[in-house]
Design an enzyme around this catalytic site. Structure first.
Site, PDB file in Angstrom:
ATOM      1  N   SER A 667       0.633  -1.268   0.063  1.00 32.60           N
ATOM      2  CA  SER A 667       0.209   0.279   0.174  1.00 32.60           C
ATOM      3  C   SER A 667       0.487   1.397   0.110  1.00 32.60           C
ATOM      4  O   SER A 667       0.083   2.353   0.092  1.00 32.60           O
ATOM      5  CB  SER A 667      -0.889  -0.056   1.148  1.00 32.60           C
ATOM      6  OG  SER A 667      -0.385   0.228   2.348  1.00 32.60           O
ATOM      7  N   LYS A 710      -6.366   5.099   7.713  1.00 28.18           N
ATOM      8  CA  LYS A 710      -4.752   5.871   7.378  1.00 28.18           C
ATOM      9  C   LYS A 710      -5.231   7.797   7.375  1.00 28.18           C
ATOM     10  O   LYS A 710      -4.470   7.779   7.644  1.00 28.18           O
ATOM     11  CB  LYS A 710      -4.320   5.128   6.106  1.00 28.18           C
ATOM     12  CG  LYS A 710      -4.163   3.590   6.251  1.00 28.18           C
ATOM     13  CD  LYS A 710      -3.542   3.301   4.793  1.00 28.18           C
ATOM     14  CE  LYS A 710      -2.378   1.825   4.952  1.00 28.18           C
ATOM     15  NZ  LYS A 710      -3.027   0.866   3.419  1.00 28.18           N
TER      16      LYS A 710
END
Length: 823
Positions: A667, A710
């Site tokens: 990611s 996040k």
């Protein structure tokens, strides 16, 4: 320039339940409290199939994560179906009179086992009473006495004959402790001579008397030898008479029970064995038998006693051990074994310590879960079964053979040599349902060759379902059922909506909703608690939010400590300015059920080289294979875009700064690419933006997991350092559908204090990060020099030219050295 900023209404999807006709969950009066699971059509169809098909091997494995409601759904489903099925037979064990160590199995219709056990207890008592009455009967007493008198008469006649013969020979028979003794008698009486009188006799007379006494002694010995034979004859007559009386007494009692169980051939055969054994051993039912025998009969034999007092252990051999009693059952059994040890599953034989030894009999056989579930359904936790020694192999062996055998582990593996019981095996008919996590299912499927043959049906339980209108309505009804079952306060419409929204956040997808029943039920309970604490009569959305906030607070101590390290500049994260070769990447950490995001500084350094991108995390074995794959993709992107006509002539290194644990996942690959391109182009990127998203070799930004956590992780960092209206996050555009952000993040976006950019390509991200146009290549593949890609291309060309010059200079130097060597 590409308009990538997301609007506030794109950051959170509210539940669409305005059209549902309810005010609180109490309005759903038709929902039963047993309603427990929704959104499992695949699992439900598998259960219908697995239960409906009556073939060997079609047992069921229900796979799903813990807390999805597998057990509740399966047990409710099976209970409902089992009520419509017939009640199975009772299971009994009785004595095997031919081989005591191998108890016989009897199966009877539901309730008949208990009835047989009561009948057998009554039979023993009836036999005892009937025999007592028979023994007290005057005719029996007279007949029994006649046998003793017959023996006495024979003995009396024999002794009288001896006395007569002795008198004819001038002798008198005198009884002594050692038998009869013969002595000369007086002529005028039957009295024997005294010693003085005997001494006066002549020698010839003495010799004659001695000879006659010896002959009489031999005659007496012959009579004495006949006495045991006479006693045996009397005993046989007594035994035959006792048997006749016993048969006459017992047969009507036995025949009455035989008639009752005439439909069971095994039972009638058993009753015949009971009859034969009782006739032979009926005396054992009377504790004072021997004493009575001695009182009524001759030495060594006589009539039967009538003992009183406590229960005689000999009675147990005629009892019935009802292993499984279905007298009160309604439908087929549904059994869940919480602790599936070998003995708890397959039964055991208990032992009792007596006089320093262990003793047992068929009455000490105990059932296992397989016995109780026979004719129905058995639910087991697969992980618990495979953990228990011998349980898994025993389960497979029983399902393969279709026979349930009770045997100790010591016997099975010859660990002990003592004689124990070997009960007759039970033909088994049971549908086993295992529950477990998907990983365990696939491991068993792969490594255990028997598993696929025995568990042919898999019921796959999902953790989420689409957040459509119908599904949301079903979820509201489910909440109503749970609230009623748990006796919770009613939930208002806004509270129901907040629960649905929380479910979407848990699965990380605004278009889905969680059906992880454990998590959702816990949320309802905790919201109910806060509503009661506030003295409310119904649960509102604020109470649901309070439950969520409280759960996060209880779980986020480590997150708070990590955030504190960033605030104190122990972990270096910049949220303002611009830097070359440095970006803020985003990662997500999972601590049990709690997930949170945190920013990480990613840096890149370049130098002249051979086109290698070095992943420092991989070099020191701190990077996982997926992360390493993401870094290698960067080399493919660079070569495919910038090195079509010339080789890459640089070496680069990438690293997560201040990373002291492992790094896994791809990611951050887009963030690593931004840092690398910044270093190559020598163009700074904004530190006020954090980046997440994976990238492929064509420069497309791909979706990742944990996007909500996040974003919130970087927002918390920016908020702590001070929001500047320039801060934000770059996410893959495909992740927009997953956004379910906190309210404070949405408010910051709405006020312009925080920006969330959704990008599809690396070029779009470069323009946001640098303020430069990414640029498009011309027909020759060249980018305009003033664009970002043009600067990268120009820098790589400079590296390639330098490498060629170094290569040429090196070749010339080697040629001069070769010429000098020839001279």
């Amino acid at each position: 320039m590409y308009d990538s900023a997301l609007k506030p209404d794109q950051l959170y999807q509210k539940a669409q339940i305005e059209d549902l006709p309810f005010t609180t969950t109490d309005d759903f009066k038709d929902v039963p409290p047993s309603a427990s699971v929704i959104g499992q059509p695949r699992a439900e169809q598998a259960l219908h199939f697995g239960v409906g098909i009556d073939r060997d091997g079609y047992n069921i494995f229900a796979l799903g994560e813990q807390g999805t409601g597998k057990y509740t759904f399966i047990s409710d489903f099976l209970e409902t179906r089992a009520k419509q099925e017939k009640v199975p037979e009772d299971i009994c064990y009785v004595s095997n009179f031919d081989q005591q160590h191998m108890p016989r199995l009897l199966t009877l219709k539901a309730g008949q086992g208990k009835s047989l056990a009561e009948d057998m207890k009554r039979l023993v008592e009836d036999v005892r009473n009937a025999m007592r009455a028979a023994l007290e009967n005057e005719e029996y007493q007279n007949r029994a006495q006649s046998f003793a008198q017959e023996l006495e008469e024979k003995q009396r006649k024999a002794f009288e004959e001896l006395r007569k013969k002795a008198r004819e020979r001038g002798l008198v028979a005198i009884p002594t402790p050692s038998g009869l003794a013969f002595t000369p008698k007086k002529e005028d009486s039957d009295q024997g001579l005294s010693s003085e009188e005997y001494e006066k006799l002549s020698d010839e007379e003495k010799e004659r008397i001695e000879k006659n006494a010896q002959e009489m002694q031999k005659e007496a010995q012959r009579v004495a030898q006949n006495i045991p034979q006479w006693q045996r004859e009397v005993r046989e007559k007594q035994k035959a008479f006792n048997r006749e009386v016993t048969e006459y007494t017992i047969d009507p009692l036995i025949n009455e029970i035989k008639e009752k169980y005439a439909d069971y051939e095994a039972v009638t055969d058993y009753l015949q064995k009971v009859r034969d054994d009782l006739i032979e051993n009926v005396r054992n039912l009377f504790p004072e038998q021997q004493q009575q025998m001695q009182q009524q009969g001759s030495p060594g034999q006589g009539g039967m006693g009538m003992g009183q007092g406590s229960e005689n252990p000999a009675e147990r051999r005629y009892h019935v051990n009802v292993l499984v009693d279905h007298s009160e059952s309604q439908g087929a059994p549904v059994v869940y074994e919480e602790n599936p040890t070998y003995q708890n599953l397959f039964g055991r034989v208990e032992h009792l310590a007596q006089m320093g030894t262990l003793v047992t009999d068929f009455m000490m056989i105990r059932p296992g879960a397989m016995h109780r579930a026979n004719g129905g359904y058995l639910i087991l936790d697969a992980l618990k079964v495979v953990r228990e020694p011998f349980a898994w192999e025993g389960l497979k062996r029983t399902l393969r053979s279709g026979r349930l055998k009770i045997e100790s582990i010591g016997q099975m593996y010859s660990l002990i040599s003592t004689v124990s019981l070997e009960p007759e095996a039970l033909p088994i008919r049971v549908k086993v349902v295992l529950t477990g996590i998907p990983l365990l299912y696939y491991l068993l499927r792969h490594y255990d060759s028997d598993f696929g043959e025995l568990f042919k049906v898999s019921a796959d339980f999902a953790q989420q379902m689409d957040r459509g209108k119908e599904n949301q309505q079903e979820f509201v009804r489910l909440m109503a059922g749970v609230a009623r079952k748990e006796q919770l306060l009613p939930f208002k419409r806004d509270a129901v909506g907040r629960v649905i929204e929380r479910g979407s956040r848990l699965v990380g997808d605004a278009r889905k909703m969680s059906i992880h029943m454990e998590s959702m039920t816990n949320l309802l309970r905790e919201a109910d608690y806060w509503a009661r604490q506030n003295g409310r009569s119904a649960v509102e959305s604020e109470h649901v939010q309070k439950a969520v906030d409280s759960w996060i607070y209880r779980s986020d101590r480590l997150r708070e400590r990590m955030q504190e390290q960033i605030e104190r500049d122990i972990v270096l994260i910049e949220t303002e300015g611009s830097k070359i070769g440095q970006v803020n990447g985003l990662s997500v950490l999972s601590l049990g059920e709690f997930m949170f995001g945190r920013p990480s500084r990613i840096t890149a350094r370049i130098r002249l080289g051979k086109g290698e991108v070095v992943d420092i995390e991989r070099e020191v074995a701190m990077g996982g294979p997926i992360h390493s794959k993401g870094v290698l993709i960067l080399s493919g992107f660079l070569g495919g875009r910038y090195a079509l006509d010339a080789p890459l002539s640089l070496s680069a290194s990438l690293v997560f700064e201040q990373s002291y644990g492992g790094v896994e996942g791809d990611s951050a690959s887009s963030a690593e690419l931004y840092a690398l391109l910044s270093a190559i182009a020598d163009v700074p990127v904004r530190q006020s933006l954090a980046i997440t998203g994976s990238v492929n070799q064509h420069g497309q930004v791909q979706p990742i997991g944990g996007v909500n956590e996040k974003i919130e992780g970087f927002f918390d960092t920016c908020k702590a350092k001070g929001l500047s209206k320039d801060q934000g996050v770059l996410i893959p555009k495909a992740n927009t559908q997953h956004l379910m952000l906190r309210q404070d993040v949405i408010e910051a976006v709405e006020s312009g204090d925080f920006i969330i950019h959704a990008v599809e390509t690396i070029d779009q991200g470069l323009e946001i990060l640098t303020g430069l146009t990414a640029g498009e290549p011309d027909e020759s593949g060249a980018y305009p020099e003033e664009t970002f890609n043009g600067k990268v291309q120009l820098r790589l060309k400079e590296f390639a030219d330098k490498r060629r010059r170094f290569a040429a200079e090196g070749a010339g130097s080697r040629e001069d050295d070769a010429i000098a060597g020839r001279h």
